[in-house]
Design a protein around this motif. Structure first.
Motif, PDB file in Angstrom:
ATOM      1  N   UNK A  59    -105.521 -99.090 -62.854  1.00 47.52           N
ATOM      2  CA  UNK A  59    -105.222 -98.467 -61.566  1.00 47.52           C
ATOM      3  C   UNK A  59    -105.177 -99.512 -60.452  1.00 47.52           C
ATOM      4  N   UNK A  60    -106.104-100.470 -60.486  1.00 40.07           N
ATOM      5  CA  UNK A  60    -106.096-101.549 -59.497  1.00 40.07           C
ATOM      6  C   UNK A  60    -104.857-102.420 -59.666  1.00 40.07           C
ATOM      7  N   UNK A  61    -104.459-102.654 -60.907  1.00 42.63           N
ATOM      8  CA  UNK A  61    -103.243-103.419 -61.174  1.00 42.63           C
ATOM      9  C   UNK A  61    -102.015-102.679 -60.640  1.00 42.63           C
ATOM     10  N   UNK A  62    -101.944-101.378 -60.873  1.00 42.61           N
ATOM     11  CA  UNK A  62    -100.825-100.580 -60.352  1.00 42.61           C
ATOM     12  C   UNK A  62    -100.802-100.597 -58.828  1.00 42.61           C
ATOM     13  N   UNK A  63    -101.972-100.582 -58.222  1.00 42.08           N
ATOM     14  CA  UNK A  63    -102.081-100.649 -56.762  1.00 42.08           C
ATOM     15  C   UNK A  63    -101.454-101.942 -56.241  1.00 42.08           C
ATOM     16  N   UNK A  75     -89.540-105.956 -56.504  1.00 40.61           N
ATOM     17  CA  UNK A  75     -89.788-105.418 -57.840  1.00 40.61           C
ATOM     18  C   UNK A  75     -90.168-106.570 -58.767  1.00 40.61           C
ATOM     19  N   UNK A  76     -91.453-106.750 -58.964  1.00 43.04           N
ATOM     20  CA  UNK A  76     -91.961-107.815 -59.825  1.00 43.04           C
ATOM     21  C   UNK A  76     -92.115-107.293 -61.248  1.00 43.04           C
ATOM     22  N   UNK A 296     -94.222-101.851 -68.077  1.00 46.78           N
ATOM     23  CA  UNK A 296     -95.014-100.628 -68.142  1.00 46.78           C
ATOM     24  C   UNK A 296     -95.761-100.376 -66.832  1.00 46.78           C
ATOM     25  N   UNK A 297     -96.208-101.445 -66.177  1.00 46.11           N
ATOM     26  CA  UNK A 297     -96.901-101.290 -64.884  1.00 46.11           C
ATOM     27  C   UNK A 297     -95.979-100.641 -63.874  1.00 46.11           C
ATOM     28  N   UNK A 298     -94.722-101.056 -63.877  1.00 51.76           N
ATOM     29  CA  UNK A 298     -93.733-100.473 -62.959  1.00 51.76           C
ATOM     30  C   UNK A 298     -93.556 -98.983 -63.249  1.00 51.76           C
ATOM     31  N   UNK A 299     -93.591 -98.627 -64.535  1.00 51.18           N
ATOM     32  CA  UNK A 299     -93.478 -97.213 -64.913  1.00 51.18           C
ATOM     33  C   UNK A 299     -94.652 -96.424 -64.333  1.00 51.18           C
ATOM     34  N   UNK A 300     -95.865 -96.984 -64.385  1.00 52.13           N
ATOM     35  CA  UNK A 300     -97.028 -96.292 -63.816  1.00 52.13           C
ATOM     36  C   UNK A 300     -96.782 -95.964 -62.345  1.00 52.13           C
ATOM     37  N   UNK A 301     -96.322 -96.959 -61.615  1.00 56.51           N
ATOM     38  CA  UNK A 301     -96.124 -96.780 -60.170  1.00 56.51           C
ATOM     39  C   UNK A 301     -95.029 -95.759 -59.911  1.00 56.51           C
ATOM     40  N   UNK A 302     -93.943 -95.827 -60.678  1.00 56.79           N
ATOM     41  CA  UNK A 302     -92.842 -94.883 -60.489  1.00 56.79           C
ATOM     42  C   UNK A 302     -93.280 -93.456 -60.791  1.00 56.79           C
ATOM     43  N   UNK A 303     -94.065 -93.283 -61.840  1.00 55.27           N
ATOM     44  CA  UNK A 303     -94.528 -91.943 -62.203  1.00 55.27           C
ATOM     45  C   UNK A 303     -95.444 -91.376 -61.129  1.00 55.27           C
ATOM     46  N   UNK A 311    -100.628 -92.674 -55.258  1.00 49.92           N
ATOM     47  CA  UNK A 311     -99.727 -92.324 -56.346  1.00 49.92           C
ATOM     48  C   UNK A 311     -99.736 -93.347 -57.460  1.00 49.92           C
ATOM     49  N   UNK A 312     -99.839 -94.635 -57.092  1.00 49.14           N
ATOM     50  CA  UNK A 312     -99.881 -95.690 -58.106  1.00 49.14           C
ATOM     51  C   UNK A 312    -101.108 -95.524 -58.994  1.00 49.14           C
ATOM     52  N   UNK A 313    -102.241 -95.192 -58.383  1.00 51.52           N
ATOM     53  CA  UNK A 313    -103.480 -94.962 -59.143  1.00 51.52           C
ATOM     54  C   UNK A 313    -103.304 -93.761 -60.070  1.00 51.52           C
ATOM     55  N   UNK A 314    -102.748 -92.686 -59.527  1.00 49.66           N
ATOM     56  CA  UNK A 314    -102.534 -91.475 -60.324  1.00 49.66           C
ATOM     57  C   UNK A 314    -101.611 -91.766 -61.504  1.00 49.66           C
ATOM     58  N   UNK A 315    -100.531 -92.502 -61.240  1.00 43.32           N
ATOM     59  CA  UNK A 315     -99.586 -92.838 -62.301  1.00 43.32           C
ATOM     60  C   UNK A 315    -100.230 -93.656 -63.406  1.00 43.32           C
ATOM     61  N   UNK A 316    -101.066 -94.630 -63.031  1.00 45.83           N
ATOM     62  CA  UNK A 316    -101.740 -95.452 -64.034  1.00 45.83           C
ATOM     63  C   UNK A 316    -102.656 -94.600 -64.906  1.00 45.83           C
ATOM     64  N   UNK A 317    -103.376 -93.677 -64.286  1.00 46.74           N
ATOM     65  CA  UNK A 317    -104.290 -92.823 -65.038  1.00 46.74           C
ATOM     66  C   UNK A 317    -103.536 -91.859 -65.948  1.00 46.74           C
ATOM     67  N   UNK A 318    -102.441 -91.279 -65.432  1.00 41.74           N
ATOM     68  CA  UNK A 318    -101.674 -90.313 -66.229  1.00 41.74           C
ATOM     69  C   UNK A 318    -101.038 -90.988 -67.439  1.00 41.74           C
TER      70      UNK A 318
END
Length: 386
Positions: A59-63, A75-76, A296-303, A311-318
């Motif tokens: 979640x911190x990474x997605x943040x 977009x890294x 995959x990290x980018x996918x977390x953030x997008x989700x 939202x980035x935290x939520x995406x990483x958890x989901x």
């Protein structure tokens, strides 16, 4: 007064809810693991504590990725490299802590170096016997790499898909380098078999619970820092760069400086996430540099919802929760499910889960406010002749 105002704006109602839930998790997870008897319905097993701790690291990474992608448009596809470098910095300290308790009993050289007939500790391993030094390196190494990389990339005005490609090339090159035994980082096996951290046994339930609490605190601190940045005047410039870079440059702002600042800060946050990840998972190896991980990290953030932080935290958890379930039940279809999820989000939920919950228009409204602010500031600058 300005600093106090920024702090108040950083702690919005949504932020308060997020922080309250994080505090509750930091209390309930250790209590359910340590205080509730094993075998009880409400007992949380030790492996779940480490698993949830890993989710918070993600979640911190997605943040960190949302900070640059959601608010600056960078977009890294190489942030997995910064995460892995932070993990290796902590892993090197944990390897030094093993000492003579290793398989070969060498008080100075890690087991893999003894196996490869190394005669002395490499110069870049010196200092990692100190925990503060390892934490400092987990910040500095990703930060310095991001600064150097960003300095050349942003000065050359590399943007869009070209920037994404070279960030992915960077992490792929690092993966190939770390796979080599002569690099001195354990080769394809990486660093593992850690014993303790700061004198606490990593296999004990109390240590795992403590690491979970520390990770939750780091996530809260990282979130507040990101919220403070995006709520500041610099944050408005970042949003303007995302949506109208040429126009922002025309108004007199040094776009490269803002990009370099946020890119370096984001890499340091990713490094801290990696440093917290290593002791909880018990291993760090070159596979963490895999370009697929960065995608995959980018996918977390997008989700979860780009440009929202929460939202980035939520995406990483989901996504990681779904990954745990799918790889346990149907491991052969997980990658297909992940690809389908990204396609569905891109086509039908462009603002992610959080955007869907709160209605559309979040990014657009933020862009309008940022551009209005910059135009007013630009007029004032011309009026004062500065």
């Amino acid at each position: 007064m300005a600093d106090t105002s920024l702090i108040r704006r950083a702690v919005t109602a949504r932020s308060q809810l997020f922080l309250i839930l994080l505090v509750l998790a930091a209390i309930l997870v250790p209590v359910l693991n340590l205080a509730v008897p094993a075998g009880s319905f409400f007992h949380l097993p030790s492996y779940a504590v480490s698993l949830f701790g890993k989710y918070l690291c993600y979640a911190l990474l997605a943040l960190s990725v949302d900070l640059i992608w959601g608010y600056c448009g960078i977009l890294s596809l190489g942030h997995g490299a910064f995460f892995a470098l932070g993990g290796y910095a902590m892993g090197m300290h944990l390897m030094r802590e093993i000492g003579s308790r290793g398989v070969y009993g060498d008080p100075l050289l890690p087991d893999f170096m003894v196996f490869l007939n190394w005669q002395e500790l490499p110069w870049f391993w010196h200092g990692f016997g100190s925990f503060p030094f390892a934490v400092l390196m987990a910040l500095l190494v990703p930060g310095v790499l991001a600064f150097i990389f960003g300095w050349f990339a942003f000065r050359s005005r590399v943007t869009g898909v070209y920037l994404s490609i070279i960030t992915q090339a960077m992490t792929y090159a690092l993966m190939l380098a770390f796979f080599r035994n002569e690099m001195g980082f354990g080769g394809n096996n990486g660093l593992t078999d850690f014993k303790d951290v700061l004198g606490f046994n990593l296999q004990s339930d109390a240590t795992r619970a403590g690491l979970f609490v520390v990770t939750a605190a780091a996530l809260a601190g990282g979130y507040l820092l990101c919220r403070w940045v995006v709520g500041s005047k610099a944050g408005k410039v970042l949003v303007a760069v995302r949506d109208a870079e040429s126009r922002t440059r025309f108004l007199g702002y040094k776009v490269e400086h803002y990009k370099l600042f946020v890119f370096t800060l984001s890499a340091m946050l990713a490094g801290i996430a990696g440093a917290l990840y290593t002791p909880q998972v018990g291993i760090i190896n070159p596979s963490e540099f895999s370009p697929a991980n960065s995608i995959e990290i980018v996918v977390w953030v997008a989700v979860g919802g780009r440009g929202t932080l929460v939202g980035a935290v939520i995406g990483a958890l989901i996504v990681n929760g779904a990954k745990t379930l799918f790889t346990g039940w149907f491991p052969e279809i997980w990658l297909f499910a992940l690809g389908a999820l990204f396609v569905v989000v891109t086509l039908f939920m462009p603002q992610g889960v959080l955007g869907l919950a709160r209605g559309q228009g979040g990014l657009a409204e933020g862009a309008k406010r940022a551009l209005a602010f910059l135009e007013q500031a630009g007029i004032k600058r011309k009026g004062t002749g500065s």
